[in-house]
Design an enzyme around this catalytic site. Structure first.
Site, mmCIF file in Angstrom:
data_model
loop_
_atom_site.group_PDB
_atom_site.id
_atom_site.type_symbol
_atom_site.label_atom_id
_atom_site.label_comp_id
_atom_site.label_asym_id
_atom_site.label_seq_id
_atom_site.Cartn_x
_atom_site.Cartn_y
_atom_site.Cartn_z
ATOM 1 N N GLU A 241 0.834 -1.202 0.000
ATOM 2 C CA GLU A 241 0.000 0.000 0.000
ATOM 3 C C GLU A 241 0.871 1.255 0.000
ATOM 4 O O GLU A 241 0.650 2.180 -0.776
ATOM 5 C CB GLU A 241 -0.899 -0.006 1.240
ATOM 6 C CG GLU A 241 -1.775 1.229 1.358
ATOM 7 C CD GLU A 241 -2.825 1.111 2.464
ATOM 8 O OE1 GLU A 241 -2.592 0.363 3.425
ATOM 9 O OE2 GLU A 241 -3.863 1.776 2.357
ATOM 10 N N GLU A 361 2.265 9.808 12.486
ATOM 11 C CA GLU A 361 2.991 9.456 13.725
ATOM 12 C C GLU A 361 3.464 8.008 13.668
ATOM 13 O O GLU A 361 4.606 7.688 14.036
ATOM 14 C CB GLU A 361 2.089 9.655 14.950
ATOM 15 C CG GLU A 361 1.732 11.102 15.269
ATOM 16 C CD GLU A 361 0.654 11.666 14.339
ATOM 17 O OE1 GLU A 361 0.007 10.888 13.605
ATOM 18 O OE2 GLU A 361 0.472 12.904 14.331
HETATM 19 C C1 LIG Z 1 -9.497 8.448 3.525
HETATM 20 C C2 LIG Z 1 -9.261 7.230 4.370
HETATM 21 C C3 LIG Z 1 -9.426 5.965 3.806
HETATM 22 C C4 LIG Z 1 -9.231 4.809 4.580
HETATM 23 N N1 LIG Z 1 -9.433 3.590 3.995
HETATM 24 C C5 LIG Z 1 -9.293 2.464 4.734
HETATM 25 C C6 LIG Z 1 -9.584 1.182 4.178
HETATM 26 O O1 LIG Z 1 -9.958 1.065 3.005
HETATM 27 N N2 LIG Z 1 -9.461 0.088 4.957
HETATM 28 C C7 LIG Z 1 -9.050 0.173 6.261
HETATM 29 O O2 LIG Z 1 -8.940 -0.878 6.903
HETATM 30 N N3 LIG Z 1 -8.790 1.364 6.835
HETATM 31 C C8 LIG Z 1 -8.904 2.515 6.104
HETATM 32 N N4 LIG Z 1 -8.649 3.733 6.668
HETATM 33 C C9 LIG Z 1 -8.347 3.787 8.090
HETATM 34 C C10 LIG Z 1 -6.914 4.138 8.440
HETATM 35 O O3 LIG Z 1 -6.039 3.101 8.104
HETATM 36 C C11 LIG Z 1 -6.913 4.427 9.945
HETATM 37 O O4 LIG Z 1 -7.674 5.609 10.145
HETATM 38 C C12 LIG Z 1 -5.542 4.623 10.492
HETATM 39 O O5 LIG Z 1 -4.866 3.398 10.519
HETATM 40 C C13 LIG Z 1 -5.582 5.229 11.901
HETATM 41 O O6 LIG Z 1 -6.393 4.485 12.740
HETATM 42 P P1 LIG Z 1 -7.480 5.211 13.668
HETATM 43 O O7 LIG Z 1 -8.300 6.105 12.809
HETATM 44 O O8 LIG Z 1 -8.158 4.153 14.475
HETATM 45 O O9 LIG Z 1 -6.651 6.154 14.666
HETATM 46 P P2 LIG Z 1 -5.883 5.721 15.971
HETATM 47 O O10 LIG Z 1 -5.031 4.524 15.678
HETATM 48 O O11 LIG Z 1 -6.833 5.633 17.094
HETATM 49 O O12 LIG Z 1 -4.917 6.954 16.178
HETATM 50 C C14 LIG Z 1 -5.344 8.167 16.814
HETATM 51 C C15 LIG Z 1 -4.148 9.094 16.929
HETATM 52 O O13 LIG Z 1 -3.131 8.489 17.761
HETATM 53 C C16 LIG Z 1 -1.880 8.422 17.064
HETATM 54 N N5 LIG Z 1 -1.173 7.182 17.409
HETATM 55 C C17 LIG Z 1 -1.705 5.944 17.443
HETATM 56 N N6 LIG Z 1 -0.741 5.035 17.774
HETATM 57 C C18 LIG Z 1 0.408 5.719 17.931
HETATM 58 C C19 LIG Z 1 1.761 5.361 18.260
HETATM 59 N N7 LIG Z 1 2.099 4.082 18.481
HETATM 60 N N8 LIG Z 1 2.686 6.328 18.315
HETATM 61 C C20 LIG Z 1 2.350 7.645 18.074
HETATM 62 N N9 LIG Z 1 1.091 8.054 17.792
HETATM 63 C C21 LIG Z 1 0.142 7.110 17.696
HETATM 64 C C22 LIG Z 1 -2.260 8.430 15.595
HETATM 65 O O14 LIG Z 1 -1.199 8.913 14.794
HETATM 66 C C23 LIG Z 1 -3.464 9.364 15.577
HETATM 67 O O15 LIG Z 1 -3.062 10.705 15.544
HETATM 68 C C24 LIG Z 1 -8.843 4.920 5.941
HETATM 69 C C25 LIG Z 1 -8.660 6.195 6.508
HETATM 70 C C26 LIG Z 1 -8.880 7.339 5.752
HETATM 71 C C27 LIG Z 1 -8.672 8.683 6.387
#
Ligand SMILES: Cc1cc2nc3c(=O)[nH]c(=O)nc-3n(C[C@H](O)[C@H](O)[C@H](O)COP(=O)(O)OP(=O)(O)OC[C@H]3O[C@@H](n4cnc5c(N)ncnc54)[C@H](O)[C@@H]3O)c2cc1C
Length: 378
Positions: A241, A361
């Site tokens: 990806e 991050e």
């Molecule tokens: C336009 C778009 C399309 C997407 N399409 C898909 C898809 O097709 N399939 C799919 O499965 N997912 C998809 N996603 C989801 C995307 O992969 C997740 O949003 C992403 O992995 C972050 O997960 P979360 O939203 O649960 O945030 P969280 O993991 O809850 O993170 C919240 C915040 O904490 C920070 N954080 C988390 N862990 C750490 C760490 N270890 N160290 C430092 N900071 C940290 C993050 O950077 C973020 O700022 C999509 C997202 C978007 C925006």
């Protein structure tokens, strides 16, 4: 890496340029469903011309292109203004993952319809409580006879509304350490037990969805890479990806920058030293991104698949695209903020860049630990 193209690469580029000139994609329809149908149709034309999966081996319907030719393909596609093929997740993620981990039967069954866009794929990884920390996902798959029964929720599933298949990671062992209890499935979306609900984005579009899965059935033959091996298989998907889109995205960024330069020039703004300075900075960043994307090819040549370096390009692209679209708003003022205008769309859509495909991050953590070899954060 040598950045000059050899004779074969130049011929490849010229043939592709000629094909794209003879087969213009046309203007994107505004309506979301119509836009998707347009992209699907364009992929079908690419497939008929032998251009849909240039980086895939010929035996799977690809063109057997070298890595450099594949980079040229994405650069030229971006340059011509053509859209990304509708089945981009199938071509860049599902296909390479199945090629790496699939049985001969799975390769025979799934790869060809990806190329022709007859079967669209989505990626069912993220859950409400498991995004960055993917391994803590809760969606469960229980073995019953020769099949798996899956129950759980997925979120942000891009393109699920158009998909026939989903790359689904689910928990199959509840006692094992969290990374080891996962398995990777090929889930048929066309069943009552899988409900797709669109989520509205800041741009007004619904690219992604929630998936509600209630006792969906997956035949045993649709397990990919073996029971309990889901984490490793998922990593193959994620590495592809981040690396796969690099060339397309860097060209789109360059086009956006050039378009803004033109608009700023038309308004006589380029004599302003502050504006000129910011254009200079963005130009350098776009160029560094292009060269870094090429450097990523070296890792693939060495190890046969993308390495963690792809995380660096993804991070640089999202940061630069957000700076560029914000700069457009600064330069063009209210004109860039009117609803329905190109720049307002780009500005709003760019917000998700630093989240999708791994947050900045998390990518920084990967670069620190796996590229630079710094001590682990946890
Ligand atoms: C336009 C778009 C399309 C997407 N399409 C898909 C898809 O097709 N399939 C799919 O499965 N997912 C998809 N996603 C989801 C995307 O992969 C997740 O949003 C992403 O992995 C972050 O997960 P979360 O939203 O649960 O945030 P969280 O993991 O809850 O993170 C919240 C915040 O904490 C920070 N954080 C988390 N862990 C750490 C760490 N270890 N160290 C430092 N900071 C940290 C993050 O950077 C973020 O700022 C999509 C997202 C978007 C925006």
């Amino acid at each position: 890496m040598d950045l000059t193209f050899d004779q074969r690469e130049l011929e490849f580029r010229d043939e592709l340029r000629a094909w794209l000139a003879d087969n213009p994609a046309g203007d994107p329809p505004r309506d979301e469903d119509a836009n998707y149908a347009w992209r699907r149709d364009f992929q079908r034309r690419l497939a008929a011309g032998g251009w849909a999966a240039v980086h895939w081996p010929r035996e799977y319907g690809g063109r057997g292109a070298t890595l450099t030719q594949s980079a040229i393909f994405f650069e030229e596609l971006g340059r011509s203004g053509a859209p990304l093929p509708a089945n981009v997740l199938g071509l860049l993620l599902a296909g390479p993952t199945i090629m790496t981990w699939g049985t001969p039967e799975q390769k025979d069954r799934y790869l060809a319809p990806i190329v022709t866009a007859d079967e669209i794929w989505c990626q069912g990884f993220s859950e409400p409580e498991a995004g960055s920390d993917l391994a803590s996902l809760k969606c469960k798959a229980i073995k019953r006879g020769d099949e798996w029964i899956v129950t759980g929720q997925k979120v942000w599933t891009s393109g699920a509304q158009y998909s026939k298949w989903c790359m689904l990671v689910a928990r199959t062992d509840f006692d094992a350490p969290k990374h080891k209890g996962l398995s990777y499935f090929l889930l048929d979306m066309e069943q009552e037990a899988v409900q797709v609900r669109p989520l509205r984005q800041i741009t007004g579009e619904s690219e992604f969805n929630e998936l509600f899965i209630e006792e969906a059935r997956i035949p045993g033959a649709n397990l990919l890479g073996g029971e309990g091996n889901g984490w490793k298989v998922a990593l193959t998907t994620l590495m592809n990806e981040r690396a796969g889109l690099a060339f397309f995205l860097q060209v789109r960024l360059r086009q956006l920058l050039d378009a803004l330069l033109l608009e700023a020039g038309d308004r006589g703004l380029l004599d302003d030293p502050v504006i000129a300075d910011r254009f200079g900075e963005l130009h350098v960043k776009a160029e560094v991104l292009r060269l870094t994307a090429y450097r990523g090819l070296t890792a693939i040549e060495k190890y046969g698949q993308p390495g963690p370096e792809g995380s660096l390009t993804k991070w640089m692209w999202s940061e630069t695209n957000q700076q560029l679209t914000q700069f457009a708003a600064d330069v063009l003022g209210p004109d860039a903020l009117r609803s329905g205008e190109r720049w307002s769309y780009e500005l709003l859509r760019a917000r998700g860049n630093s989240i999708e495909g791994g947050t900045t991050e998390v990518l920084k953590n990967i670069v620190a630990e796996r590229v630079l070899g710094l001590p682990k954060a946890r």
